[in-house]
Design an enzyme around this catalytic site. Structure first.
Site, PDB file in Angstrom:
ATOM      1  N   GLY A 152       0.930  -1.094  -0.067  1.00  0.00           N
ATOM      2  CA  GLY A 152       0.115   0.087   0.053  1.00  0.00           C
ATOM      3  C   GLY A 152       0.982   1.359   0.043  1.00  0.00           C
ATOM      4  O   GLY A 152       1.960   1.288   0.309  1.00  0.00           O
ATOM      5  N   ARG A 215      -0.096  -5.355  -4.997  1.00  0.00           N
ATOM      6  CA  ARG A 215      -0.018  -6.426  -4.313  1.00  0.00           C
ATOM      7  C   ARG A 215       0.005  -7.765  -5.072  1.00  0.00           C
ATOM      8  O   ARG A 215      -0.434  -7.824  -6.112  1.00  0.00           O
ATOM      9  CB  ARG A 215      -1.337  -6.434  -3.382  1.00  0.00           C
ATOM     10  CG  ARG A 215      -1.409  -5.029  -2.615  1.00  0.00           C
ATOM     11  CD  ARG A 215      -2.344  -5.451  -1.231  1.00  0.00           C
ATOM     12  NE  ARG A 215      -2.607  -4.062  -0.688  1.00  0.00           N
ATOM     13  CZ  ARG A 215      -1.749  -3.611   0.278  1.00  0.00           C
ATOM     14  NH1 ARG A 215      -0.871  -4.212   0.722  1.00  0.00           N
ATOM     15  NH2 ARG A 215      -2.198  -2.486   0.891  1.00  0.00           N
ATOM     16  N   GLY A 240       6.204  -3.068   2.920  1.00  0.00           N
ATOM     17  CA  GLY A 240       5.943  -3.548   4.139  1.00  0.00           C
ATOM     18  C   GLY A 240       6.284  -4.844   4.722  1.00  0.00           C
ATOM     19  O   GLY A 240       7.165  -5.479   4.236  1.00  0.00           O
ATOM     20  N   THR A 243       6.211  -7.362   1.830  1.00  0.00           N
ATOM     21  CA  THR A 243       7.210  -7.184   1.047  1.00  0.00           C
ATOM     22  C   THR A 243       8.695  -7.353   1.263  1.00  0.00           C
ATOM     23  O   THR A 243       9.457  -8.030   0.550  1.00  0.00           O
ATOM     24  CB  THR A 243       7.466  -5.578   0.768  1.00  0.00           C
ATOM     25  OG1 THR A 243       6.280  -4.934   0.092  1.00  0.00           O
ATOM     26  CG2 THR A 243       8.354  -5.285  -0.459  1.00  0.00           C
ATOM     27  N   THR A 269       5.426   1.211   6.049  1.00  0.00           N
ATOM     28  CA  THR A 269       4.059   0.920   6.617  1.00  0.00           C
ATOM     29  C   THR A 269       3.196   1.946   7.096  1.00  0.00           C
ATOM     30  O   THR A 269       4.070   2.415   8.106  1.00  0.00           O
ATOM     31  CB  THR A 269       4.012  -0.332   7.330  1.00  0.00           C
ATOM     32  OG1 THR A 269       2.684  -0.444   8.080  1.00  0.00           O
ATOM     33  CG2 THR A 269       5.199  -0.435   8.432  1.00  0.00           C
ATOM     34  N   ASP A 271       0.917   1.764   8.757  1.00  0.00           N
ATOM     35  CA  ASP A 271       0.399   1.202  10.047  1.00  0.00           C
ATOM     36  C   ASP A 271       1.327   1.129  11.283  1.00  0.00           C
ATOM     37  O   ASP A 271       0.953   0.774  12.107  1.00  0.00           O
ATOM     38  CB  ASP A 271      -0.283  -0.269   9.877  1.00  0.00           C
ATOM     39  CG  ASP A 271      -1.430  -0.310   8.890  1.00  0.00           C
ATOM     40  OD1 ASP A 271      -1.824   0.922   8.623  1.00  0.00           O
ATOM     41  OD2 ASP A 271      -1.803  -1.434   8.279  1.00  0.00           O
ATOM     42  N   GLY A 315      -5.050   1.045   9.825  1.00  0.00           N
ATOM     43  CA  GLY A 315      -4.415   0.125  10.947  1.00  0.00           C
ATOM     44  C   GLY A 315      -5.233  -1.323  11.027  1.00  0.00           C
ATOM     45  O   GLY A 315      -6.440  -1.351  11.692  1.00  0.00           O
ATOM     46  N   TYR A 427      -7.880   6.945   2.925  1.00  0.00           N
ATOM     47  CA  TYR A 427      -6.935   7.256   1.601  1.00  0.00           C
ATOM     48  C   TYR A 427      -6.362   8.469   1.370  1.00  0.00           C
ATOM     49  O   TYR A 427      -5.310   8.730   0.801  1.00  0.00           O
ATOM     50  CB  TYR A 427      -7.589   6.503   0.492  1.00  0.00           C
ATOM     51  CG  TYR A 427      -7.867   5.010   0.282  1.00  0.00           C
ATOM     52  CD1 TYR A 427      -6.816   4.226  -0.036  1.00  0.00           C
ATOM     53  CD2 TYR A 427      -9.115   4.388   0.536  1.00  0.00           C
ATOM     54  CE1 TYR A 427      -7.063   2.884   0.028  1.00  0.00           C
ATOM     55  CE2 TYR A 427      -9.291   3.277   0.659  1.00  0.00           C
ATOM     56  CZ  TYR A 427      -8.238   2.402   0.299  1.00  0.00           C
ATOM     57  OH  TYR A 427      -8.222   1.016   0.339  1.00  0.00           O
ATOM     58  N   ARG A 430      -3.106   8.662   3.701  1.00  0.00           N
ATOM     59  CA  ARG A 430      -2.337   7.972   2.988  1.00  0.00           C
ATOM     60  C   ARG A 430      -1.603   8.444   1.545  1.00  0.00           C
ATOM     61  O   ARG A 430      -0.606   8.289   1.482  1.00  0.00           O
ATOM     62  CB  ARG A 430      -2.643   6.526   2.799  1.00  0.00           C
ATOM     63  CG  ARG A 430      -1.959   5.319   2.746  1.00  0.00           C
ATOM     64  CD  ARG A 430      -2.500   4.093   2.722  1.00  0.00           C
ATOM     65  NE  ARG A 430      -2.873   3.852   1.322  1.00  0.00           N
ATOM     66  CZ  ARG A 430      -3.154   2.445   0.718  1.00  0.00           C
ATOM     67  NH1 ARG A 430      -2.970   1.663   1.328  1.00  0.00           N
ATOM     68  NH2 ARG A 430      -3.876   2.543  -0.467  1.00  0.00           N
TER      69      ARG A 430
HETATM   70  N1  ATP Z   1       5.389 -14.521   2.511  1.00  0.00           N
HETATM   71  C1  ATP Z   1       5.437 -13.883   1.491  1.00  0.00           C
HETATM   72  N2  ATP Z   1       6.486 -14.140   0.317  1.00  0.00           N
HETATM   73  C2  ATP Z   1       6.860 -13.628  -0.629  1.00  0.00           C
HETATM   74  N3  ATP Z   1       6.500 -12.541  -1.002  1.00  0.00           N
HETATM   75  C3  ATP Z   1       5.286 -11.995  -0.389  1.00  0.00           C
HETATM   76  C4  ATP Z   1       4.932 -12.546   0.902  1.00  0.00           C
HETATM   77  N4  ATP Z   1       4.015 -11.831   1.458  1.00  0.00           N
HETATM   78  C5  ATP Z   1       3.793 -10.946   0.700  1.00  0.00           C
HETATM   79  N5  ATP Z   1       4.823 -10.768  -0.519  1.00  0.00           N
HETATM   80  C6  ATP Z   1       4.689 -10.041  -1.496  1.00  0.00           C
HETATM   81  O1  ATP Z   1       5.037  -8.820  -1.197  1.00  0.00           O
HETATM   82  C7  ATP Z   1       4.237  -7.669  -1.771  1.00  0.00           C
HETATM   83  C8  ATP Z   1       3.462  -6.640  -1.089  1.00  0.00           C
HETATM   84  O2  ATP Z   1       3.019  -7.435  -0.028  1.00  0.00           O
HETATM   85  P1  ATP Z   1       1.579  -6.765   0.750  1.00  0.00           P
HETATM   86  O3  ATP Z   1       0.395  -6.504  -0.144  1.00  0.00           O
HETATM   87  O4  ATP Z   1       1.146  -7.774   1.822  1.00  0.00           O
HETATM   88  O5  ATP Z   1       1.916  -5.444   1.529  1.00  0.00           O
HETATM   89  P2  ATP Z   1       3.087  -5.006   2.305  1.00  0.00           P
HETATM   90  O6  ATP Z   1       4.293  -4.930   1.847  1.00  0.00           O
HETATM   91  O7  ATP Z   1       2.899  -5.817   3.545  1.00  0.00           O
HETATM   92  O8  ATP Z   1       2.708  -3.506   2.775  1.00  0.00           O
HETATM   93  P3  ATP Z   1       1.448  -2.818   3.597  1.00  0.00           P
HETATM   94  O9  ATP Z   1       0.864  -3.999   4.350  1.00  0.00           O
HETATM   95  O10 ATP Z   1       2.048  -1.849   4.426  1.00  0.00           O
HETATM   96  O11 ATP Z   1       0.618  -2.434   2.488  1.00  0.00           O
HETATM   97  C9  ATP Z   1       3.244  -8.456  -2.653  1.00  0.00           C
HETATM   98  O12 ATP Z   1       3.713  -8.310  -4.058  1.00  0.00           O
HETATM   99  C10 ATP Z   1       3.374 -10.058  -2.207  1.00  0.00           C
HETATM  100  O13 ATP Z   1       3.076 -10.949  -3.143  1.00  0.00           O
HETATM  101  O1  F6P Z   2      -4.651  -0.085  -0.715  1.00  0.00           O
HETATM  102  P1  F6P Z   2      -5.408  -1.293  -0.306  1.00  0.00           P
HETATM  103  O2  F6P Z   2      -5.065  -2.427  -1.045  1.00  0.00           O
HETATM  104  O3  F6P Z   2      -6.817  -0.928  -0.323  1.00  0.00           O
HETATM  105  O4  F6P Z   2      -4.961  -1.424   1.192  1.00  0.00           O
HETATM  106  C1  F6P Z   2      -5.399  -0.860   2.339  1.00  0.00           C
HETATM  107  C2  F6P Z   2      -4.685  -1.184   3.479  1.00  0.00           C
HETATM  108  O5  F6P Z   2      -3.076  -0.979   3.413  1.00  0.00           O
HETATM  109  C3  F6P Z   2      -2.628  -0.265   4.372  1.00  0.00           C
HETATM  110  O6  F6P Z   2      -2.768   1.006   4.350  1.00  0.00           O
HETATM  111  C4  F6P Z   2      -1.381  -0.806   4.891  1.00  0.00           C
HETATM  112  O7  F6P Z   2      -0.405  -0.148   3.694  1.00  0.00           O
HETATM  113  C5  F6P Z   2      -3.755  -0.812   5.687  1.00  0.00           C
HETATM  114  O8  F6P Z   2      -3.813   0.205   6.760  1.00  0.00           O
HETATM  115  C6  F6P Z   2      -5.254  -0.955   4.817  1.00  0.00           C
HETATM  116  O9  F6P Z   2      -5.809  -1.820   5.337  1.00  0.00           O
HETATM  117 MG    MG Z   3       1.552  -5.781   5.224  1.00  0.00          MG
END
Ligand code: ATP
Ligand code: F6P
Ligand code: MG
Length: 530
Positions: A152, A215, A240, A243, A269, A271, A315, A427, A430
């Site tokens: 995100g 994602r 995050g 990632t 992140t 959050d 969050g 949003y 963010r």
């Molecule tokens: N366990 C994992 N192993 C490999 N790649 C992963 C894994 N979990 C998530 N990813 C990859 O990381 C990228 C981002 O993951 P995710 O959408 O969960 O966001 P994030 O990095 O946690 O950020 P946020 O939650 O703050 O938005 C995606 O392209 C997803 O495919």
């Molecule tokens: O951008 P998306 O896929 O709607 O994701 C929203 C989520 O992403 C976050 O902003 C984390 O990046 C969370 O707080 C929220 O739930």
């Molecule tokens: Mg995450």
């Protein structure tokens, strides 16, 4: 389970191959010619899970097992490429560092994870201090770097991109930098773009990510194939927890293939749910922007009779934005976060508290984190769980749900007229550019990442630990989620400030929270995160 190795003379052999991966290294401050490697049982089990705890023995001070000093080290390329040549760091000639007392960070410099100690307490976990090293493992003209952003949005992503590009170029003379567009899948399904200081010059003034994000789509083999095919040797990954898990997999594959590729994770992140680091970039900006929404809600509800304002903030699993925005504001009567279960009806419930505040003040404001009360909402809406492309649970709109519940209760049960105002600025918060202090923070993160990669570290993430920037093993920041601890003083401060109910009135409620925090997949090491 103890290995004991002694050095004689000043040239110490590289012992990294002798160290069992699950071992930790102890040391003491005065250099002694003996090194003891030992499995430590006094630290929580969490420290030993899926983690490579290694030290480059040749550059760490001699140990003493009694100190219980633990260095949670990050991998270095020489671990699997022992003959890699090194070069003097070009910063030696840099005007910027010309009058700095100590340009290079000593390999002895470490950052303590725990700085509240008692006399006689063990020295505990440490991380390598971030910063430029005397020798680098890449010649500037052979660096081909790439930057990718995933997950995100968050204020400050563009600043980090900008400062990686400018840091590589201005400090190390690197000219070959690629932007991978659209997140992980961009490695194999999109074109790249060339990044120069000129191209990124003013991107820090914009929200979002200049490189776009996504994602899902993490395919380790395809990504590393692409890295290899393009001759990329430094990979900067901004994202995050998900990632960073992906970054760890990329590093492992790079190591398996024996590639000279530095993989550096920059935690992002909104959050603030990433463990170990003090707080994530963009968080302060988000808290600041949240004030505008809370203030608007307050203005609305104090201008009418029985006004109830609800502001939903981001969050998913961690209520930091809601908690800190509430503490900062003073007009919030009640803050609801994912970590603290709440209930609506009966003694000590939310309805009772709302009625009390309306009688007292004629208006009230509730701040709710989007992940709060999700099970409650799902139960009452009979909703089934759905996930996004990365496998994250898609949340139900707790703000809308709560608005409706409060309306129904006061209109139908209490026969009271109330004025509900629901604001969802999630949003909007963010998407804004980062504020001044986050811009400085992003700059430090980017420069630390660049110094670490140039110094040959790989599979590391950067971030401040007790205000000092450090290199942290990636797996260390992904194995637990940073959450608000109800047992911590910060939550108590919030309760004392709003004077809201704790909702822990039921039998065993308190104990179940304590159990959840001690057994759960949370960052138990971080007692007071902000
Ligand atoms: N366990 C994992 N192993 C490999 N790649 C992963 C894994 N979990 C998530 N990813 C990859 O990381 C990228 C981002 O993951 P995710 O959408 O969960 O966001 P994030 O990095 O946690 O950020 P946020 O939650 O703050 O938005 C995606 O392209 C997803 O495919
Ligand atoms: O951008 P998306 O896929 O709607 O994701 C929203 C989520 O992403 C976050 O902003 C984390 O990046 C969370 O707080 C929220 O739930
Ligand atoms: Mg995450």
């Amino acid at each position: 389970m103890e290995a004991s190795i002694s050095f004689l003379g000043s040239t110490k052999p590289n012992l990294s191959s002798l160290i069992p991966s699950s071992n930790v290294l102890h040391r003491r401050d005065s250099p002694l010619p003996a090194l003891k490697l030992k499995k430590v049982s006094v630290f929580p089990k969490i420290l030993h899970q899926n983690r490579l705890i290694r030290a480059q023995c040749s550059d760490v001070l001699a140990p003493n097992e009694d100190d219980e000093f633990v260095l949670e080290d990050v991998p270095h390329l020489t671990k699997f490429l022992p003959d890699l040549p090194s070069y003097p760091n070009p910063l030696k000639e840099s005007q910027a560092y010309a009058i700095v007392k100590q340009t290079f960070v000593s390999s002895q410099d470490v950052v303590a994870q725990n700085i509240v100690v008692q006399k006689g307490s063990k020295r505990g976990v440490h991380f390598r201090r971030a910063g430029p090293r005397e020798r680098v493992y890449f010649r500037s003209d052979e660096v081909k770097a790439c930057i990718v952003t995933c997950g995100g949005l968050c204020p400050g992503i563009n600043t980090v991109i900008r400062e990686i590009v400018c840091g590589l170029n201005n400090m190390y003379g690197v000219n070959n930098i690629l932007g991978i567009q659209g997140g992980y899948r961009g490695f194999y399904s999109k074109n790249t773009m060339t990044l120069t200081p000129k191209v990124v010059n003013d991107i820090h003034k914009r929200g979002g990510t200049f490189l776009q994000t996504s994602r899902g789509g993490h395919d380790t083999a395809k990504i590393v194939d692409n890295i290899q095919d393009r001759g990329i040797n430094q990979v900067y990954i901004i994202g995050g927890d998900g990632t960073q898990k992906g970054a760890e997999k990329i590093y492992q594959e790079v190591e398996r293939r024996g590639l000279q590729v530095a993989v550096s994770g920059i935690p992002k992140t909104i959050d603030n749910d990433i463990a170990v680091i003090d707080k994530s970039f963009g968080f302060d900006t988000a808290v600041e922007e949240a004030q505008r929404a809370i203030n608007a809600a307050h203005v609305e509800v104090e201008s009418v009779e029985n006004g109830v304002g609800i502001v939903k903030l981001m969050g998913r699993y961690s209520g930091f934005i809601a908690m800190i925005a509430t503490l900062a504001n003073r007009d919030v009567d009640c803050c609801l976060i994912p970590e603290s279960p709440f209930f609506l009806e009966g003694n000590g419930g939310l309805f009772e508290f709302i009625e009390h505040r309306l009688k007292e003040n004629r208006h009230m404001v509730i701040v709710i984190a989007e992940g709060a009360g999700q099970d409650y909402v799902a139960q009452s809406m009979h909703a089934s769980e759905t996930k996004d492309e990365s496998g994250n649970r898609l949340l139900l709109d707790v703000g809308l749900w709560l608005t409706q519940q409060i309306k129904d209760h006061f209109t139908n049960v209490r026969k009271m007229t109330i004025n509900m105002k629901y604001i969802d600025p999630t949003y909007m918060i963010r998407a804004i550019p980062s504020n001044a202090s986050d811009n400085v923070y992003c700059t430090l993160l980017a420069q630390s990442a660049v110094h670490g990669a140039m110094a040959g570290y790989s599979g590391f993430t950067v971030g401040p630990v007790n205000s000092k920037h450090a290199y942290i093993p990636i797996s260390r920041v992904t194995e637990v989620t940073n959450t608000v601890k109800l047992t911590d003083r910060m939550w108590a401060r919030l309760l004392a400030s709003t004077n809201q109910p704790s909702f822990l009135t039921g039998e065993g409620a308190l104990q179940s929270v304590i159990d959840m925090e001690t057994q759960g997949n949370f960052d138990n090491m971080k007692i007071s995160s902000i």
